[in-house]
Design a protein around this motif. Sequence first.
Motif, PDB file in Angstrom:
ATOM      1  N   ARG A   1       3.664   0.655 -11.366  1.00  0.00           N
ATOM      2  CA  ARG A   1       4.691   1.110 -11.990  1.00  0.00           C
ATOM      3  C   ARG A   1       3.703   0.514 -13.760  1.00  0.00           C
ATOM      4  O   ARG A   1       4.209  -0.322 -13.784  1.00  0.00           O
ATOM      5  CB  ARG A   1       6.298   0.941 -11.712  1.00  0.00           C
ATOM      6  N   LEU A   2       3.833   1.621 -14.311  1.00  0.00           N
ATOM      7  CA  LEU A   2       2.479   1.151 -15.234  1.00  0.00           C
ATOM      8  C   LEU A   2       3.847   1.576 -16.644  1.00  0.00           C
ATOM      9  O   LEU A   2       3.382   0.867 -17.842  1.00  0.00           O
ATOM     10  CB  LEU A   2       2.144   2.893 -16.470  1.00  0.00           C
ATOM     11  N   ARG A   3       4.575   1.722 -16.390  1.00  0.00           N
ATOM     12  CA  ARG A   3       5.630   0.789 -17.302  1.00  0.00           C
ATOM     13  C   ARG A   3       5.954  -0.374 -17.425  1.00  0.00           C
ATOM     14  O   ARG A   3       6.627  -1.279 -18.241  1.00  0.00           O
ATOM     15  CB  ARG A   3       7.513   1.773 -16.798  1.00  0.00           C
ATOM     16  N   ARG A   4       5.961  -1.217 -16.759  1.00  0.00           N
ATOM     17  CA  ARG A   4       5.880  -2.658 -16.209  1.00  0.00           C
ATOM     18  C   ARG A   4       5.169  -2.768 -18.072  1.00  0.00           C
ATOM     19  O   ARG A   4       5.464  -4.424 -18.451  1.00  0.00           O
ATOM     20  CB  ARG A   4       4.573  -3.038 -16.141  1.00  0.00           C
TER      21      ARG A   4
ATOM     22  N   MET B   1      -3.487   1.891  -5.538  1.00  0.00           N
ATOM     23  CA  MET B   1      -1.900   2.358  -5.885  1.00  0.00           C
ATOM     24  C   MET B   1      -1.191   2.624  -6.210  1.00  0.00           C
ATOM     25  O   MET B   1      -1.030   2.829  -7.768  1.00  0.00           O
ATOM     26  CB  MET B   1      -1.993   0.216  -6.640  1.00  0.00           C
ATOM     27  N   THR B   2      -0.299   3.021  -5.726  1.00  0.00           N
ATOM     28  CA  THR B   2       0.763   4.225  -6.313  1.00  0.00           C
ATOM     29  C   THR B   2       2.180   3.594  -6.441  1.00  0.00           C
ATOM     30  O   THR B   2       2.246   2.802  -6.213  1.00  0.00           O
ATOM     31  CB  THR B   2       0.453   5.527  -5.542  1.00  0.00           C
ATOM     32  N   PHE B   3       2.932   4.627  -6.782  1.00  0.00           N
ATOM     33  CA  PHE B   3       4.500   4.250  -6.931  1.00  0.00           C
ATOM     34  C   PHE B   3       5.525   3.844  -6.116  1.00  0.00           C
ATOM     35  O   PHE B   3       4.661   4.280  -4.192  1.00  0.00           O
ATOM     36  CB  PHE B   3       4.822   5.410  -7.593  1.00  0.00           C
TER      37      PHE B   3
END
Length: 322
Positions: free
Chosen positions: A7-10, A1-3
């Motif tokens: 969102r890794l910043r979550r 699953m990509t942007f």
Amino acid sequence: MTFPITRLRRLRKNPILRRMVSETNVTTNDLVMPLFAFEGKNIKNPINSMPGNYQMSVDLIVEECKKLVDKGINSVLLFGIPDHKDEHGLSAADENAIIPQTIRAIKKEVNNIFIIADICNCEYTTHGHCGTIVNNDVDNDLTLETLAKQSLAFAYAGVDMVAPSDMMDGRVGRIRMELDNNGFEYLPIMAYSAKYASGFYGPFRDAAQSAPQFGDRRSYQMNPANSDEAMREIELDIEEGADIIMVKPALSYLDVIRRAKDTFNIPVAAYNVSGEFAMVKAAAEKGWIDEERVIMEILTSIKRAGSDIIITYHAKDIAKYL
Ligand code: PBG
């Protein structure tokens, strides 16, 4: 699953969540504090290049151990500075030598402490090399005998683990045999297996008064360029009976720590050595780095690289941040 779905910043926004998903956590259980034992009474000589560290007489080492245990640091690594040296380093193995004295005193007065003793001759030889000199070089097989004697003397004094740091071939096997033949089958060996000939030991040699008086240690310690060879050293030490293997220094050798962890199914220790400590202290003193933050980052990186145990002069300071 990509942007934009992922969102890794979550997971980075909330500090509690950040801690929950932290992959690496340094705790006081991982840390070992090195201490330098000195003959005499009520002596506390500061080591200039290692702020906050001292050569301490046995009475003060005992007090220091009590403080460490109160802070949650339950393991120490002992180095001895004898009042007289000899050609072979044999004085280390006397039952009244500095380390046996120190071990007995700590065991008598401090509960809940695990004592590791470094096994090496360099602090005890007049020439500062790690073994007996023959034809201008350290003789491997003669040195094995003094190392075995030293280990046995420390075992009789009550040490909890021995840590040979001399880098002679076959020393783990020789020490294992000596211990087993004398009823110490359950005394573990933590081998300095991949110990490099490093410029980072400078401050330690001031502290332990163990700098070689001629030449260097390149005929026994490893070439910093080699990592395959480190795997061979570790493999041999495991075959000879090492219970824990060590990589030393730590920071320039994080790749070696990781490789050791991935290759062998055995606990790995790393030694965050004196020069690594001194650089942090010097930069912090100048106000160039945030000391606490940098220390935590360093210890985390050593653990992340695969180390189970970290021997570090920061242990005492860092206990309060953990
Ligand atoms: C003894 C020994 C050394 C260190 C640990 N054991 C010095 C050396 O090999 O010269 C270095 C530790 C440090 O720098 O903190 N052989």
